[in-house]
Every structure is written in C-alpha cells, then in structure tokens.
Motif scaffolding. Structure first.
Motif, PDB file in Angstrom:
ATOM      1  N   TYR A 476       0.687 -17.145   6.705  1.00  0.00           N
ATOM      2  CA  TYR A 476       0.884 -18.313   7.743  1.00  0.00           C
ATOM      3  C   TYR A 476       2.373 -18.344   7.854  1.00  0.00           C
ATOM      4  N   GLU A 477       2.637 -18.903   8.873  1.00  0.00           N
ATOM      5  CA  GLU A 477       4.436 -19.096   8.750  1.00  0.00           C
ATOM      6  C   GLU A 477       5.027 -19.652   7.892  1.00  0.00           C
ATOM      7  N   GLY A 478       5.774 -19.212   7.135  1.00  0.00           N
ATOM      8  CA  GLY A 478       6.585 -19.655   6.037  1.00  0.00           C
ATOM      9  C   GLY A 478       5.691 -19.409   4.718  1.00  0.00           C
ATOM     10  N   ALA A 479       4.685 -18.788   4.748  1.00  0.00           N
ATOM     11  CA  ALA A 479       3.964 -18.440   3.450  1.00  0.00           C
ATOM     12  C   ALA A 479       4.739 -17.817   2.410  1.00  0.00           C
ATOM     13  N   GLY A 480       5.816 -16.867   2.492  1.00  0.00           N
ATOM     14  CA  GLY A 480       6.299 -15.927   1.422  1.00  0.00           C
ATOM     15  C   GLY A 480       8.036 -16.128   1.936  1.00  0.00           C
ATOM     16  N   LYS A 481       8.439 -15.785   0.868  1.00  0.00           N
ATOM     17  CA  LYS A 481      10.108 -15.669   0.786  1.00  0.00           C
ATOM     18  C   LYS A 481      10.431 -14.643   2.021  1.00  0.00           C
ATOM     19  N   ASP A 482      11.330 -15.297   2.952  1.00  0.00           N
ATOM     20  CA  ASP A 482      11.824 -14.467   4.145  1.00  0.00           C
ATOM     21  C   ASP A 482      10.743 -14.210   5.061  1.00  0.00           C
ATOM     22  N   ASP A 483       9.603 -14.816   4.991  1.00  0.00           N
ATOM     23  CA  ASP A 483       8.287 -14.746   5.674  1.00  0.00           C
ATOM     24  C   ASP A 483       7.861 -13.208   5.722  1.00  0.00           C
ATOM     25  N   ASP A 484       8.004 -12.609   4.363  1.00  0.00           N
ATOM     26  CA  ASP A 484       7.562 -11.179   4.524  1.00  0.00           C
ATOM     27  C   ASP A 484       6.171 -11.175   4.321  1.00  0.00           C
ATOM     28  N   ASN A 485       5.466 -12.253   4.234  1.00  0.00           N
ATOM     29  CA  ASN A 485       3.866 -12.092   4.007  1.00  0.00           C
ATOM     30  C   ASN A 485       3.300 -12.451   5.231  1.00  0.00           C
ATOM     31  N   SER A 486       4.070 -12.967   6.269  1.00  0.00           N
ATOM     32  CA  SER A 486       3.315 -13.421   7.572  1.00  0.00           C
ATOM     33  C   SER A 486       3.181 -12.283   8.515  1.00  0.00           C
ATOM     34  N   TYR A 487       2.048 -12.487   9.085  1.00  0.00           N
ATOM     35  CA  TYR A 487       1.837 -11.274  10.475  1.00  0.00           C
ATOM     36  C   TYR A 487       2.662 -11.640  11.536  1.00  0.00           C
ATOM     37  N   GLY A 488       3.213 -10.723  12.059  1.00  0.00           N
ATOM     38  CA  GLY A 488       3.983 -10.518  13.217  1.00  0.00           C
ATOM     39  C   GLY A 488       3.175 -10.038  14.481  1.00  0.00           C
ATOM     40  N   TYR A 489       3.894 -10.074  15.746  1.00  0.00           N
ATOM     41  CA  TYR A 489       3.291  -9.596  16.978  1.00  0.00           C
ATOM     42  C   TYR A 489       4.622  -8.529  17.125  1.00  0.00           C
ATOM     43  N   PHE A 490       4.227  -7.267  17.383  1.00  0.00           N
ATOM     44  CA  PHE A 490       5.033  -6.196  17.648  1.00  0.00           C
ATOM     45  C   PHE A 490       4.730  -5.612  18.923  1.00  0.00           C
ATOM     46  N   GLY A 491       4.094  -6.113  19.997  1.00  0.00           N
ATOM     47  CA  GLY A 491       3.658  -5.254  21.152  1.00  0.00           C
ATOM     48  C   GLY A 491       4.581  -5.451  22.160  1.00  0.00           C
ATOM     49  N   SER A 492       4.170  -4.879  23.382  1.00  0.00           N
ATOM     50  CA  SER A 492       4.792  -4.790  24.430  1.00  0.00           C
ATOM     51  C   SER A 492       4.677  -6.307  25.214  1.00  0.00           C
ATOM     52  N   GLY A 493       6.011  -6.873  25.684  1.00  0.00           N
ATOM     53  CA  GLY A 493       5.978  -8.048  26.538  1.00  0.00           C
ATOM     54  C   GLY A 493       5.665  -9.167  25.498  1.00  0.00           C
ATOM     55  N   SER A 494       5.301 -10.365  25.966  1.00  0.00           N
ATOM     56  CA  SER A 494       5.138 -11.452  24.971  1.00  0.00           C
ATOM     57  C   SER A 494       3.761 -12.181  25.019  1.00  0.00           C
ATOM     58  N   ILE A 495       3.368 -13.072  24.084  1.00  0.00           N
ATOM     59  CA  ILE A 495       2.263 -13.607  24.118  1.00  0.00           C
ATOM     60  C   ILE A 495       2.527 -14.910  23.780  1.00  0.00           C
ATOM     61  N   GLU A 496       1.450 -15.857  24.123  1.00  0.00           N
ATOM     62  CA  GLU A 496       1.253 -17.218  23.950  1.00  0.00           C
ATOM     63  C   GLU A 496       0.472 -17.414  22.527  1.00  0.00           C
ATOM     64  N   VAL A 497       0.984 -18.262  21.716  1.00  0.00           N
ATOM     65  CA  VAL A 497       0.549 -18.572  20.591  1.00  0.00           C
ATOM     66  C   VAL A 497       0.652 -20.078  20.227  1.00  0.00           C
ATOM     67  N   ASN A 498      -0.200 -20.851  20.266  1.00  0.00           N
ATOM     68  CA  ASN A 498      -0.262 -22.190  19.905  1.00  0.00           C
ATOM     69  C   ASN A 498       0.769 -22.805  20.769  1.00  0.00           C
ATOM     70  N   GLY A 499       0.963 -22.596  22.052  1.00  0.00           N
ATOM     71  CA  GLY A 499       1.965 -23.044  22.818  1.00  0.00           C
ATOM     72  C   GLY A 499       3.449 -22.673  22.827  1.00  0.00           C
ATOM     73  N   LYS A 500       3.389 -21.700  22.007  1.00  0.00           N
ATOM     74  CA  LYS A 500       4.781 -20.904  21.826  1.00  0.00           C
ATOM     75  C   LYS A 500       4.870 -19.583  22.269  1.00  0.00           C
ATOM     76  N   SER A 501       5.751 -19.018  22.853  1.00  0.00           N
ATOM     77  CA  SER A 501       5.955 -17.906  23.497  1.00  0.00           C
ATOM     78  C   SER A 501       6.623 -16.719  22.392  1.00  0.00           C
ATOM     79  N   VAL A 502       5.746 -15.792  22.292  1.00  0.00           N
ATOM     80  CA  VAL A 502       6.224 -14.762  20.928  1.00  0.00           C
ATOM     81  C   VAL A 502       6.578 -13.466  21.665  1.00  0.00           C
TER      82      VAL A 502
END
Length: 669
Positions: A476-502
């Motif tokens: 989850y967000e902030g789970a590890g140092k430099d957030d290296d443990n968090s999953y990220g989105y790396f697709g084309s375009g943007s997506i909506e996650v919990n009301g935030k655009s990524v």
C-alpha cells in the motif's frame, strides 16, 4: 539436435499437344513404313493446357511470388530433324500464351523431334532460331547455366520433351535425352504430351525448439534462421555438380518463420552429389571430403563458409546451460550459438537438392540442443564463456506468498563474482539460494550478496514477503522505504484510483483497502500494475542487470463481492496466481498431482488465506479472466483439486497424461 526428412517427387506441368484425328501409332517413327515427302511446311492444331491446380504440389501458388510459380507467359515450339545434328529448327513463337490460337508449324518427314520452351528469353521466331541455330546447339545449351536472381521468381524458362504416351512420364525419371522420334505426313493427326519441369524445388523447413523450459536448466532462444549458398543460376535440364563456388550467394539469406515456426521457400536446383560416403552419423555430415572431423575447427565464416557451394541452413541463437554440481562436475555456459544443417536427400552424406522435388525438413532441438556436438565446429559452434543472469533482462513473478521463483547466475568472468540489488534491507521481496553443494540456504537479510565461483553457477529464488494483493501488508502507499514495495500503474493513459488520477507511478491505496483489486482488474489483467526490483552484476566489461517485476494476484471473485478482505470470514474470496509454478526438485514444468498439491498447499498466508489447487469452477474463472499477457502459451493441461487434468482453453478434462502445469489459488475457505 534431430532432423527428419520427407521428400516428394512432383509431376511437373503437363502439356497436351493435340492433332486432328488418327491413332498415336501413326505418328511414332517406325509405326508406318510408307515413304514420306519431307520438308513440306504444314500447320497443325495444338491443344495445350496447364492444370488449374498444377500436379506439382511444390508449385502451388505462393504469396511470395504473387502466385506466379510455374506460370507460362510466352511459349516457343521447336521442331528439329533428329537425324541431322545441323538441322535448323522450325519455330512457332507464342507471345501471349493465354490467348494463343493453338496453332504451330511443323515440316513433314521422319525422325521429327518436338520441344517446348516456356518463357524463352528471346521474343521472336528469328531470335529463337538465332539462339538455337541447329539441333546440336539446342541440345548443347540445355545444360548451360542461365543467370538468375537469388530466389526463383516463378517465370523461369522450362523445357518440355514430347512423347506420344502420357504414361511415360509416370514411370520414367525426369527428362529423356531427346523427344520421341515422330513421323509427320500432311494428314498426320493425334495427341502428343510434354511435361515442363521448373528448375527449382520447394523447401518446407520446420523448427521444433523444445529447449525452452528453464526448469530443465538449459535454454535456447532462436534469434535468426537463414539459408546460405543459394544458387543464382540454373540450367534447363539437370546436371550433376554444375553449380560452383561462383554460382551461389554465400551471404545469409534471412528466412522468416511463421507462427508455427515454419518457413516455405523455393531454391534453384543444386546437385552436389555424395560426400564422405562412408559417414554414418548426422553430426559428422560435411561436404569436405577427406577432412578429419577434428581438423575442422576455427571461425566458420573465415575458414569454411567460402569453400563449398553446398546449400545449408544456419540457425543462430542464444544458448545457456547450467547443470552439475561440485561433486559431479559442472556444465556451465552462456553465449551465442550457431547451428548448420546441410540440405540434401538424407541427413548423412547426400548434398543433392533436385528440381521439382518437395523437401519437408524438421530440425528438432531437444535435450541439451547440440551441446555435445561443439567438437564438430562445422555443425555447431558457440562462444559460451559469457557471464549472465538467467533469465536475461527480466524475470516476471507474481505476488504468491511462500513461493520462490528461481533465477540463476552463470559465471565465466575468470573470478568469483557477487551481485548487488536495490533497497536490500527494506524490500518486501526476499531471497534464498542453493549453494555449491546444492543445499538450500535462507537469507536472513533480503538482498544479501552471495558469491558465484568462476566456471560455476548458483541458483537463487525470489518471492514476496507478504501476499501480493493491493492494499495488503507491504503493498500500500507508503508501505516501504522510497515506496519500493508499493504497486504502481505503468499503462498508457491515466486511471482513476480512490478519486485520484494516476498517469504513471505509485497507486494511492491505503492499508486494508482491497476494493481496487476488483476496480482495477482490467489493468491487473493487462499487466499494467506491478512493482520492480533490480539486481546488478558488475563485471570488467560492464554491467548485467536483471529486473524482477512482481505482478499482483488476480481476484477472481464476483464483481459484487466487495468484502474481499484477507480474512477467514464470509464471503469466500479467491485470488489466483498469474504465472505457472514449478517444483525446485523436478526437472521440467509439468509435475505429478502429488507434487502439484505440495506446491500449492505450502502457500498459506497468516492462517486464513489458504493455498490450494483450483476447483474446476475456479480454473474456468481463471481462464475467463486471464486474457492478457499472463494467459498461458500452452493449452496445458492444468491440475485441479479433484486430481484431474484440464485443458486451459476449454476447461474440459484432458484425454491423456499424468503430469500437468500448476497455477494455485488463495482462498479463505
């Protein structure tokens, strides 16, 4: 490395030359002994046809030549007095074969011999008579080499010898020395037959690469397939060893394999005879007569490629082998490899590629893919002294808990080496390794450096310290140092996650927020959500990197099951693995049912998410959801919890087999 041959003789293009009426015996020289007044010019009707679907299997239409293989555009009919070598021909030139009125000229007399030339280079009767002024000139030029392109175009010259009995072509090999002797009178009629033989053959070449399973600790990645020493000349009739070093293209002619790992191509006849006639082994087949096999060493292109006109296929790729142990000895190598296979009518000593023949050749890479043939440099040569990760470049894993995905380091650097990695003390990915004595060692500090001695390899494993589910511990967000443990989105375009655009990067998911596992399921299926860790080998000649990319597990619960927390409470929650799982103790990715059970059941998480083989219904849900890059490349079969094997595409029971692939599920029930 095994080869399989299938050779089919083709029938050629059949021409029907029809006269007006009467019996064939009347026109065969000797069939009627009455005197004939010679030299009278007459015109006869010619019924000439080429089958719509030619009787030459190899000459069926091909997109590479716009459907023109075996096509006749122009035609010449030449008639000679066979009793006189210096006789001049009577010629009928047909500039438009399709619209021909089926008439040709012939003179009366005995011992008349009729020939057909398809697609002659000359474009008039006078030019053809000038090219073939006498019967002797015509016969002599049939063996002459004609300049051509590297590969056939389909409109090459062809010669047809004429007979009165069509069955002659079914029982005799290729072309006679001469057309049949005919007696022609002003009233002669009947039917003649000729067959045109294209000067090239069809090669269907298939590669079966069974050296692709990393679990067997040998890999072959085929990078290119080419053919070398393609003839650039041809003759109208066969001639043994007429093609010399100056008549072939020695450079690589690249071939493109289709989705079946097969390529079809055409080449001009190249009869190079028998070489090393006493040879009995495929790995010893070579065209260098009298050469001891142990003397054939060194750089192939510099020393041998220009010394033979024999046609051969060359397969280039990247090869890795990492087998053995300290006690048993090591077979360790990595680097580029080349395989050469000389064409011919057998895999032992024949180097003849004959015209109008369909050759079906299969080259199968099995076992260690020719590793034992490295002493026969003409056949297999390689530079296997490279240091690398296996796999190279990238390792894809999923967020399975309690499971280690294997990777390896092969060392030929000349010294002991270690690798380094990012955030080794805080990363949620943990490492284990097998030491030089094949003993499994757990690493207390994730990412600890472990050395590999020169000339050896070491096996490692990497897996998720926490179950790979969005919102779970460590993910989850902030789970590890430099957030290296968090999953990220790396697709084309943007997506909506919990009301935030990524648009790209870390997902704004808080701890215990599991709803995105369903909301973002399309992006998870497409492989657009992951986390990554880099391992680096620093060598004298530069760095080698392995990027380990971990993808989250796939929730296969119903869309309306929003209470998908990792808990032992209702409703049932099911997360599926994304990548086939293997046993570290079995050579091969297909395993027995008992081993499959062991792979899955050791994967429980915190006592309430249990690793299991899927039920048949769960497997079908996996099949329905997994339509992206993690859809298996094979149809299976895959193990289910009932102890039976099932086809991945259909979910139907497999009809045979006792081993299968494994993808587990995690469920709270």
């Amino acid at each position: 490395m095994k080869t399989k041959y299938n050779i089919q003789k083709c029938l050629g293009l059949l021409l029907f030359l029809g006269f007006l009426a009467c019996t064939n015996e009347d026109i065969v020289d000797g069939g009627n002994n009455s005197p004939v007044e010679a030299g009278i010019l007459t015109t006869l009707s010619l019924d000439l046809s080429v089958p719509v679907s030619p009787q030459v299997e190899m000459m069926t239409k091909t997109a590479d030549a716009n459907g023109k293989f075996g096509e006749i555009s122009t035609l010449a009919v030449l008639v000679f007095d066979g009793s006189k070598e210096q006789s001049r021909p009577t010629v009928t030139y047909v500039p438009d074969f399709k619209n021909w009125d089926k008439k040709f000229n012939i003179t009366t007399g005995v011992n008349r011999r009729v020939y057909v030339l398809a697609n002659p280079k000359q474009t008039s009767e006078a030019a053809i008579q000038a090219e073939y002024p006498t019967y002797a000139d015509f016969k002599g030029k049939l063996e002459n080499l004609i300049e051509a392109t590297t590969t056939p175009t389909g409109g090459e010259m062809m010669v047809g010898y004429v007979r009165t009995d069509v069955s002659y072509f079914d029982i005799n090999d290729f072309i006679d020395q001469e057309s049949e002797s005919l007696k022609i009178e002003p009233t002669t009629s009947g039917v003649l037959y000729a067959r045109l033989y294209p000067p090239y053959s069809k090669i269907t070449f298939t590669i079966k690469n069974e050296v692709t399973d990393m679990q067997k600790q040998v890999l072959l990645d085929i990078e290119s397939v080419s053919i070398r020493n393609l003839p650039t000349k041809y003759s109208l009739i066969p001639k043994e060893e007429s093609i010399g070093l100056g008549d072939v293209e020695s450079d690589e002619y690249l071939l493109s394999l289709d989705e079946k790992n097969q390529v079809l191509f055409y080449m001009y006849e190249n009869r190079q005879g028998i070489h090393n006639a006493n040879n009995q082994n495929a790995y010893s087949k070579n065209p260098f007569d009298g050469k001891n096999i142990e003397n054939i060493t060194g750089d192939w292109d510099a020393k041998w490629a220009g010394n033979t006109p024999c046609t051969y296929i060359e397969v280039k790729g990247s090869y890795k082998i990492w087998q053995g142990s300290k006690e048993e000895g090591w077979d360790v190598g990595s680097g580029p490899i080349s395989y050469r296979f000389f064409l011919g009518e057998d895999a032992i000593k024949d180097f003849n590629i004959k015209r109008n023949i369909s050759y079906n050749i299969t080259l199968a890479f099995t076992g260690v893919a020719g590793y034992g043939e490295l002493d026969y440099e003409w056949r297999v040569n390689a530079d296997l002294k490279h240091t690398t990760f296996v796999p190279e470049g990238r390792l894809d894993i999923d967020g399975s808990y309690g499971y280690y995905f294997p990777f390896y380091v092969i060392n030929h650097s000349g010294k002991e080496i270690t690798f380094t990695t990012t955030n080794k003390s805080t990363s949620d990915m943990k490492i284990e390794y097998k030491d030089r004595y094949n003993t499994l060692q757990q690493v207390t500090t994730p990412g600890e450096d472990m050395g590999v001695k020169n000339g050896e390899y070491m096996e490692y494993g990497i897996g998720s310290n926490n179950i790979g589910v969005l919102g779970s511990a460590g993910h989850y967000e902030g789970a590890g140092k430099d957030d290296d443990n968090s999953y990220g989105y790396f697709g084309s375009g943007s997506i909506e996650v919990n009301g935030k655009s990524v648009k790209s990067g870390m997902l704004p998911i808080s701890q215990d927020d599991y709803k995105p596992n369903i909301d973002l399921r399309p992006q998870i299926i497409n492989g657009e959500i992951y986390r990554e860790r880099t391992f680096t080998l620093t060598l004298d000649d530069g760095k080698r990197e392995l990027k380990v990319r971990e993808y989250p597990l796939l929730c296969i619960s119903d869309d309306d099951v929003y209470d998908i927390r990792l808990t032992d409470k209702d409703p049932e929650v099911v997360y599926a693995q994304r990548i086939d799982h293997v046993s570290r103790d079995v050579k091969g990715s297909k395993v027995s049912y008992n081993i499959a059970m062991g792979i899955c059941e050791k994967g429980g998480y915190k006592g309430y998410m249990h690793g299991k083989l899927p039920t048949v219904d769960q497997l079908k849900r996996m099949i329905g959801f997994e339509t992206g890059p993690f859809k298996p490349t094979t149809t299976g079969p895959y193990w289910c919890r009932d102890g039976k094997l099932y086809n991945w595409e259909t979910g139907a029971p497999a009809t045979s087999g006792s081993t299968g692939y494994v993808r587990c599920v995690y469920t709270n029930k």
